[in-house]
Scaffold this active site. Structure first.
Site: not given
Ligand code: FAD
Ligand code: SIN
Length: 566
Positions: A78, A151, A266, A312, A373, A408
């Site tokens: 999100r 980027e 980051h 990075r 990050h 990454r």
């Molecule tokens: P998440 O999206 O973190 O979802 C984890 C889920 O697991 C959540 O629903 C949580 O409630 C659930 N959960 C965790 N533990 C438990 C539990 N014990 N029981 C039940 N549910 C649990 N990546 C990019 O490629 N581009 C970007 O622009 C980028 N920008 C970013 C900006 C920020 C601020 C951050 C923090 C990260 C960014 N990243 C970006 C990295 C990327 O967003 C994440 O690596 C990716 O979204 C992870 O997705 P995911 O589905 O693996 O986990």
């Molecule tokens: C960012 O927007 O700089 C984060 C992108 C990423 O973590 O991949």
């Protein structure tokens, strides 16, 4: 070659960590708690969990259950800002799949899994087009085509985005699609405590449900999509859900974890006393933002030919170097070269948030410094998301597909979550259709490690958990941060062993305490892995071993619960 695991110091420490081979955090009697059955259980509702749910649910005969510990929308996904990388318009940009693969390999410091990388980059194109078909509204040009940005370390503009709220838009469209599917059920507010297994096969999870009751959720196949562990650090871009629960759960269930030492920092996080450590997207530097010292020097030119668009890890370490050199606890990101109109259009949330802290980024630089990050390592998976435990799959940041190697490339993680989330969903549905339901009446494998009886004697009531949490996060930030060294890591491991001893053996009954137990366990593992890799590679920088050592360490390094029971 001497295997670093043979290091006697580590052996001693490993031997003296009570609780590290505890099997279940909660003391439970399977016959006394409520039961629920599903076909495919997905723990996590970020991009990996939601895309795996949609793919598994393609088999309409199966029920898919998605759990999230908070709201469905609350996840790292999100908060993603910069965007998602994919070669969707090669004819317009001159880009190619080979160029995307090449750029990823260039930053990955010799450890990429090329087969999985090729899958991610090539299948990613259709998966991203699928997101657009679902209704994800990426920014468009006046001619209607998607806007693409560039980027750091990408050789072409290939990042699709929606202003600086890309993750929010992706989450919106995925959540809507999931809620629309009749065979997908969602249970937000449900905390997974541990995986359940029988004869070494995962058969679901023990959860604390919406009302705080323990419940066994039986499943033919289980996918962990619990995200990363940035919250182990005092300074992080990560939301509160990123506490490494999935890594700790998988570890306790015997799964192989890989490359935990590779934590990406980051370079640019808003640094203002009292303000949340809000990410300032790398895309700002892609648009012309320049890092400067307080006196105005554009210092990145000194450190790398790509200057502000260097990888990075290099930018993060350069900022720390400048902070030491100048005695300031931050540097400044100057947006003077970007037209105000472009800032308003492209970075509305950063503009608004900075204003709320009294900084007008149209005319003032942003105070920034690095923070934790992204967890590059995780639960070891194959190209279908299968882990070393039968019946258990993993996807997204919780998993380690090895595509990022030791560093990454920006905007590749949403892509990884999308592609391997999809593949895990397909695989879980295929496997689920082939096997019968686990029978709740049969026993699960017993605990082992700290027995429940011992835990019951140790109710954990007199611990100041808030103090322990704050000390833990500071320790990990200062000793296992951007720059590491053997002495700090050894001290941190000793401290963590002491802190871990009592809480990990205790029998807690609430989500906060289980989370802290997960964080302690994951921090211990991360520190151990960082101590074990006596070289510098990618995001892992050891001041006492500043060179890359391909002879001894050009390899992925695993750890599992079995290592603690010898
Ligand atoms: P998440 O999206 O973190 O979802 C984890 C889920 O697991 C959540 O629903 C949580 O409630 C659930 N959960 C965790 N533990 C438990 C539990 N014990 N029981 C039940 N549910 C649990 N990546 C990019 O490629 N581009 C970007 O622009 C980028 N920008 C970013 C900006 C920020 C601020 C951050 C923090 C990260 C960014 N990243 C970006 C990295 C990327 O967003 C994440 O690596 C990716 O979204 C992870 O997705 P995911 O589905 O693996 O986990
Ligand atoms: C960012 O927007 O700089 C984060 C992108 C990423 O973590 O991949």
């Amino acid at each position: 070659m001497t295997d670093p695991l043979e290091n006697p110091l580590l052996e001693d420490l490993r031997a003296c960590v009570p609780g590290m081979n505890r099997r279940y955090l909660a003391d439970f009697e399977i016959s006394r708690i409520s039961h629920r059955f599903t076909d495919v259980l997905i723990i996590g509702s970020g991009i990996a969990g939601l895309s795996s749910a949609l793919s598994a649910a393609e088999n309409r005969d199966l029920e898919v259950l998605v759990l999230a510990k908070g709201d469905l929308e609350e996840s790292a996904t999100r908060w993603a800002q910069g965007g998602i990388a994919a070669v969707v318009l090669p004819e317009r940009t001159g880009d190619s799949l080979e160029a995307h693969i090449h750029d990823t390999i260039e930053v990955a410091a010799g450890l990429t899994d090329e087969e999985n990388l090729r899958i991610m980059v090539s299948e990613g194109v259709d998966r991203v087009k699928g997101l657009i078909e679902l209704g994800t509204g990426f920014d468009r040009r006046t001619d209607g085509g998607v806007q693409l940005t560039r980027e750091g370390a990408h050789s072409f503009a290939r990042i699709l985005h929606r202003g600086d709220t890309t993750g929010q838009e992706i989450t919106r469209s995925l959540v809507e699609a999931v809620l629309d599917r009749k065979n997908i059920l969602c249970r937000p507010g449900t905390f997974a405590i541990d995986l359940l297994d029988r004869e070494g096969t995962c058969i679901g999870a023990l959860v604390s449900n919406e009302t705080g009751e323990l419940e066994a959720v039986w499943a033919r196949q289980t996918i962990l999509a619990t995200g990363g562990a940035g919250r182990l650090y005092r300074e992080t871009t990560n939301p509160s859900v990123a506490t490494g629960d999935g890594l700790a759960m998988a570890f306790r269930a015997g799964a192989k974890l890989l490359d935990l030492e590779f934590i990406q920092f980051h370079p640019t996080t808003l640094y203002l006393a009292g303000a949340d450590r809000f990410l300032i997207t790398e895309a700002i530097r892609g648009e012309g933002g320049v890092l400067r010292t307080k006196s105005g020097e554009a210092f990145m030119e000194r450190f790398h030919p790509l200057a502000d668009l260097a990888p990075r890890d290099i930018v993060s370490r350069s900022i720390l170097e400048i902070m030491k050199e100048t005695g300031n606890n931050k540097v400044w990101l100057d947006l003077g070269a970007i037209a105000p109109e472009r800032i308003r259009e492209r970075f509305p949330r950063i503009l608004e948030l900075s204003r709320s802290f009294g900084i007008d980024i149209l005319s003032q630089p942003i105070p920034v410094r690095p923070s934790a990050h992204y967890s590059i390592g995780g639960i070891s998976t194959d190209s279908h998301g299968r882990t070393s435990v039968p019946g258990l799959l993993a996807a997204g940041e919780a998993a380690c597909t090895r595509v990022h190697g030791a560093n990454r490339l920006g905007s590749n993680s949403l892509l990884e979550g999308l592609v391997f989330g999809h593949r895990s969903g397909i695989e879980a549905a295929r496997a689920a259709a082939d096997i019968t339901r686990p029978e709740p009446s049969q026993a699960v494998d017993p605990g082992g490690g700290s027995p429940a009886a011992e835990a019951a004697k140790n109710p954990g009531g007199d611990l100041d958990l808030a103090d322990l949490l704050s000390s833990l996060k500071s320790l990990v930030w200062y000793k296992v941060g951007v720059e590491r060294n053997g002495e700090d890591l050894s001290n941190a491991l000793e401290q963590l062993s002491a802190w871990t001893a009592y809480p990990l053996a205790a029998d807690f009954r609430d989500v906060e305490s289980w989370t802290l137990q997960n964080m302690l366990q994951t921090s211990w593992l991360l520190t151990y892995c960082a101590l074990r890799r006596r070289e510098s590679r990618g995001v892992h920088f050891r001041a006492d071993h500043p060179e890359r050592d391909d002879v001894n360490f050009r390899r992925h390094m695993s750890i599992s619960r079995a290592d603690f029971s010898t």
